[in-house]
Design an enzyme around this catalytic site. Structure first.
Site, PDB file in Angstrom:
ATOM      1  N   ILE A 113       0.445  -1.228  -0.043  1.00 56.04           N
ATOM      2  CA  ILE A 113       0.387   0.086   0.102  1.00 56.04           C
ATOM      3  C   ILE A 113       0.979   1.451  -0.079  1.00 56.04           C
ATOM      4  O   ILE A 113       1.920   1.554   1.352  1.00 56.04           O
ATOM      5  CB  ILE A 113      -0.592  -0.003   1.511  1.00 56.04           C
ATOM      6  CG1 ILE A 113      -1.780  -1.312   1.568  1.00 56.04           C
ATOM      7  CG2 ILE A 113      -1.427   1.667   1.169  1.00 56.04           C
ATOM      8  CD1 ILE A 113      -2.813  -1.460   0.328  1.00 56.04           C
ATOM      9  N   HIS A 136       0.245   4.550   1.373  1.00 56.94           N
ATOM     10  CA  HIS A 136      -0.221   5.262   2.312  1.00 56.94           C
ATOM     11  C   HIS A 136      -0.539   6.918   2.277  1.00 56.94           C
ATOM     12  O   HIS A 136       0.227   7.024   1.621  1.00 56.94           O
ATOM     13  CB  HIS A 136      -0.288   4.743   3.980  1.00 56.94           C
ATOM     14  CG  HIS A 136       0.050   3.590   4.180  1.00 56.94           C
ATOM     15  ND1 HIS A 136      -1.288   2.530   4.119  1.00 56.94           N
ATOM     16  CD2 HIS A 136       0.532   2.494   4.048  1.00 56.94           C
ATOM     17  CE1 HIS A 136      -1.598   1.399   4.821  1.00 56.94           C
ATOM     18  NE2 HIS A 136      -0.018   1.222   5.086  1.00 56.94           N
ATOM     19  N   SER A 148       4.694  -0.795   8.756  1.00 52.91           N
ATOM     20  CA  SER A 148       4.245   0.364   8.013  1.00 52.91           C
ATOM     21  C   SER A 148       3.998   1.420   9.158  1.00 52.91           C
ATOM     22  O   SER A 148       3.463   1.324  10.009  1.00 52.91           O
ATOM     23  CB  SER A 148       2.482  -0.312   8.044  1.00 52.91           C
ATOM     24  OG  SER A 148       1.281  -0.020   7.875  1.00 52.91           O
ATOM     25  N   CYS A 157       3.280 -23.540 -16.506  1.00 51.39           N
ATOM     26  CA  CYS A 157       5.284 -23.243 -17.200  1.00 51.39           C
ATOM     27  C   CYS A 157       6.372 -23.328 -16.291  1.00 51.39           C
ATOM     28  O   CYS A 157       6.868 -22.768 -16.965  1.00 51.39           O
ATOM     29  CB  CYS A 157       4.454 -21.368 -17.111  1.00 51.39           C
ATOM     30  SG  CYS A 157       5.217 -20.020 -15.628  1.00 51.39           S
TER      31      CYS A 157
END
Lengths: 481, 415
Positions: free
Chosen positions: A48, A50, A339, A442
């Protein structure tokens, strides 16, 4: 050779610091204990960008988060990492929650967050039509969204290397001594690096590195976050990052439209003892699914592609700990970067650079500095004419290797050329193997291309370095009982 | 950019695509079969064991032999192939025809134009992520099919000692294949009270090698920081939650998942084809036409079959229906068919009452005596006795023309 600065750890903090230092002509080396950069905290998180409203104005976090948010915009234009600037919608699902959000909104205003908008029920649904019916209102922060965190770190490192920074992977710092103005850092396998200044950006292990350098004793507490990834066709992919009302120690469980096109739900927030504990559990999946189904419509267990867990490196202060060491000379500590550390990271890099300057590092402008990387192309995003033009130069552009994410052979070759020789390295650089089949179709092709391009025999290729070999040898080597 | 016109474009050169392509080309339709891989045959190419073809070719073949014969038939019939070619987009145009975008290393971007499209993409394996198996994320975790490809096509060993999670047919076949390669197989762990694979595979691949099969058991963790070190499994309680007090560990360096197959429907979604939640494939009528006129589907992308012979038969029939569609034949009045008691699904979802119809069912019960009933307006109007019913094995029933005059629900009654 004596470097001016050695940075321990090549996550977002270390990479951004290396990038900032590459603006100057001193010699910098980035040290990483894993086989490739961005292998720890920065690899496994919500990605994120922020907005700057979650923490109070007077915290270091907020100051760096706001500055970082601005810098990521600029860096994206110069370095071309995937950034979906879709905005953040914080949603209340009851009247008391809306009251709490009013306070958070005011905090955002106090912090100086730009263009925030408080929304009534009608407006939140205009901004995000997939919200659960029980939504009552919220606020919108347009300057935010999601990045591919590894893509971001890869591009910072690439730009730093281009401007003269050195990189050494598989170098786990186990001790450091300072004599005659120079640090001597030793690695687990006997390697040695000398540098005048050291930055401790070792993420989860910043406490152990600090101790190994004879500096401050502190503790990093791992706090686990489990995330669950849903198919790019999920009907529950929102237009915005949808946040709930935050809870203690966490911004809550989010519904995230990833920059890569999938949808992510999570994270949990759980204190754990083991810094290697990245296990996920089925209980938590059901819990998170239930929580998010009450936030956004269309999320189903059927769309689950995979899950992962990351660890937040929590410092006891709960804030970032970025400062010149008071115990060991010429050492900058950058610990507890949880964070909004990813968002703040370019500002942290700037801040660390200024701390190094205060500590005596001479900063002379790098005259040859070039802060741009060539744009990165993805076959799936090119229109027919452009893709045909690419094909005419190199047919590998239209040879699709990863069917789920539509990744061409050319993109995989590019990843190997840029130093990604592990399966995860290629996966995180290109997205090959990140889709619904999780590499089922793959992986044999990818192994062949990595081996061909790198010259490493297929049996020696690893998932992420060390002993994580994919294969055990050639058919016929084992005795059949 | 090349543009090419065809009557029929078939997505996938596995058994289904080849069978349908043969019929279309024989009937004189210009037919192109597109596949991502460099050779025709699809997954059959990695299935080097025998047991294929007993029904369709009346002799026992290996996967590659079956693929070769199917490919030769299609080639002789005049079907064309576009290999190493990935279809990335497909659109229906206003006149009902189709624009198909294909990427290949050879030609770059190609747009095909077709009057009819056949979906024959097969299926993919459900993997560890999709069933959210808890634990760490070391190297050494594969789907059974990926391990099969590494061993049989690349000649590489996926590990030295393995646990197989799930008892689907590929998992069972791989248990034996691993043993024949010198790899130890510690256990097969199945969450259901019965094997998900064919009985003959349980016997030939597990019993004959003394490989233990743990039924009603769940894997609760995979451990290993770098490479797999062990799995932790626990038997299920009566409420089907794992009984952790009885959990046990098995040391191994490899875990293979054989936990089901999912039709590769992503291309079909671009066309807005109506899906059948019970199969994960499209809804079709007895002409194997999907809800989008001109789009047909057969084989494992329609529903996961037990034997490739049935795939070929089904797709051959679908090929005939495509030819009928291209010459403008009408299907006539249709009724719906649904799966009732003890059945997971019934195919087709709609049928033409005036024609004989072959119905396919997937049972949900294990029983040795049962009767299959077709219920119209609450009354049984057709019945068939069945001797051996297993969820791993499809039930096939031919119903004569003019037997079912209304919407029908099929039921399976245990005797």
């Amino acid at each position: 050779m004596i470097y001016d600065t050695a940075i321990i750890g090549s996550g977002a903090t270390g990479a951004a610091t290396a990038y900032m230092l590459s603006h100057y002509s001193g010699k910098t080396i980035l040290l990483e204990k894993a086989h490739e950069v961005c292998a720890g905290v920065s690899k496994a998180n919500s990605g994120i960008v922020h907005g700057g409203f979650h923490h109070p104005s007077d915290s270091l976090k907020t100051r760096l988060e706001l500055r970082g948010n601005e810098l990521i915009d600029r860096l994206q234009h110069e370095l071309h990492f995937p950034y979906l600037k879709c905005g953040i919608l914080v949603v209340a699902y009851s009247e008391p929650e809306l009251e709490t959000l009013r306070k958070l909104y005011r905090q955002g205003l106090d912090n100086g967050v730009k263009d925030m908008e408080f929304c009534d029920r009608k407006r939140v649904f205009e901004l995000e039509s997939k919200l659960h019916e029980s939504a009552v209102g919220g606020f919108f922060v347009p300057n935010g969204g999601t990045i591919e965190p590894y893509g971001y770190v890869f591009s910072l490192v690439e730009c730093a290397l281009k401007n003269g920074v050195s990189l050494q992977c598989d170098f786990e710092v186990v001790s450091g001594t300072f004599a005659d103005g120079v640090w001597t850092l030793k690695s687990a396998d006997g390697g040695e690096i000398k540098a005048r200044y050291v930055v401790n950006a070792a993420g989860l292990f910043a406490d152990e590195v600090s101790k190994a350098l004879g500096a401050e004793e502190f503790k990093i507490f791992p706090r686990k976050g489990e995330e669950y990834l849903l198919d790019r066709n999920s009907a529950g992919r929102p237009e915005r990052v949808v946040f709930p009302v935050p809870v203690k120690h966490s911004k809550g469980v989010l519904v995230i439209p990833t920059a890569g096109g999938t949808t992510m739900i999570g994270p949990t927030a759980e204190a754990v003892d083991d810094k290697g504990d990245t296990a996920t559990t089925s209980d938590n999946f059901l819990k998170i699914l239930k929580l998010t189904q009450n936030m956004v419509n269309g999320l189903t267990a059927r769309d689950l592609i995979t899950s992962f867990a990351g660890l937040r490196p929590v410092h006891e202060s709960e804030d970032f700990y970025i400062a010149k060491s008071e115990k060991s000379p010429n050492l900058i500590q950058a610990a507890g970067i949880q964070s909004p550390g990813l968002t703040a990271s370019p500002a942290i890099g700037e801040f660390i650079t200024s701390l190094l300057k205060d500590a005596g590092l001479e900063l002379v402008e790098n005259p040859g500095f070039d802060g741009t990387l060539p744009p990165r192309y993805e076959a799936r995003k090119l229109d027919d004419a452009k893709l045909q033009e690419f094909h005419d130069n190199d047919p590998a552009w239209t040879n699709i290797i990863c069917r789920c994410e539509e990744i061409s052979e050319a993109e995989i070759i590019e990843a190997v050329k840029r130093g990604h020789t592990t399966v995860d390295g290629v996966k995180f650089y290109t997205r090959a193997g990140m889709g619904r089949c999780q590499g089922g179709f793959c992986s044999a092709k990818v192994l062949n291309i990595i081996s061909r391009e790198s010259g490493i025999p297929m049996e020696e290729l690893t998932k992420r370095g060390g002993k994580s070999r994919i294969l055990a040898g050639k058919l016929g080597e084992l005795e059949v009982k | 950019m090349v543009r090419l016109d065809y009557d029929v474009v078939i997505a996938g050169a596995g058994a289904a695509g080849l069978a349908a392509g043969t019929v279309c080309a024989q009937a004189g339709c210009s037919t192109l079969i597109v596949d991502r891989e460099g050779r025709t045959g699809g997954i059959l190419n990695q299935c080097i064991h025998n047991g294929f073809g007993l029904r369709y070719f009346k002799e026992e073949l290996t996967g590659p032999e079956f693929a070769y014969r199917m490919s030769e038939k299609a080639r002789h019939a005049g079907a064309e192939f576009a290999l190493n070619s990935a279809i990335t987009d497909i659109k229906q145009l206003e006149d009902g025809t189709f624009d198909i975008r294909v990427l290949s290393g050879k030609d770059g971007v190609t747009h095909l134009h077709a009057r009819a499209v056949m979906l024959a993409m097969g299926c993919r394996e459900r993997n560890r992520g999709a069933i959210a198996t808890p634990g760490e994320r070391p190297a050494g975790v594969f789907t059974a099919g990926t391990a099969q490809k590494l061993l049989n096509c690349e000649g590489k060993l996926p590990g030295k000692s393995a646990v197989i999670v799930g008892s689907g047919d590929i998992g069972l076949i791989m248990a034996r294949r691993l043993r024949w390669s010198g790899i130890e197989v510690k256990a097969v762990i199945e969450i259901m009270p019965h094997s998900a694979g064919l009985t003959r595979n349980v016997v030939q691949c597990l019993h004959d090698f003394d490989i233990p099969l743990y039924l009603s058991t769940s894997v609760i963790r995979i451990d290993g920081k770098e490479r797999v070190e062990k799995v932790v499994a626990a038997p299920l309680n009566s409420d089907r939650t794992p009984d952790t007090s009885r959990a046990f560990e098995i040391e191994c360096d490899t875990v293979l998942f054989s936990v089901g197959l999912i039709p590769e429907m992503e291309l079909a979604r671009k066309l807005g084809v109506k899906e059948n939640p019970a199969t994960g494939g499209a809804e079709v009528n007895s002409a194997y036409s999907t809800s989008v006129p001109g789009v047909f589907s057969a084989g494992n992308v329609l529903h996961v079959h037990d034997l490739v012979d049935f795939v070929a038969e089904e797709a051959e029939y679908a090929g005939k229906c495509i030819v009928d569609y291209l010459v403008g034949a009408k299907t006539g009045k249709e009724f719906s068919s649904a799966a009732g008691k003890n059945l997971k699904y019934a195919i087709p979802n709609r049928f033409a009452a005036a024609k004989a119809t072959r119905f396919l069912f997937r049972p949900t019960v294990v029983t040795d005596r049962a009767v299959l009933k077709a219920m119209v307006d609450g009354k049984s109007v057709w019945e068939k006795k069945l001797a051996f019913v297993r969820p791993a094995e499809m039930i096939i029933a031919e119903v004569a023309a003019d037997t079912l005059h209304g919407d029908v629900t099929f039921e399976l009654e245990e005797l």
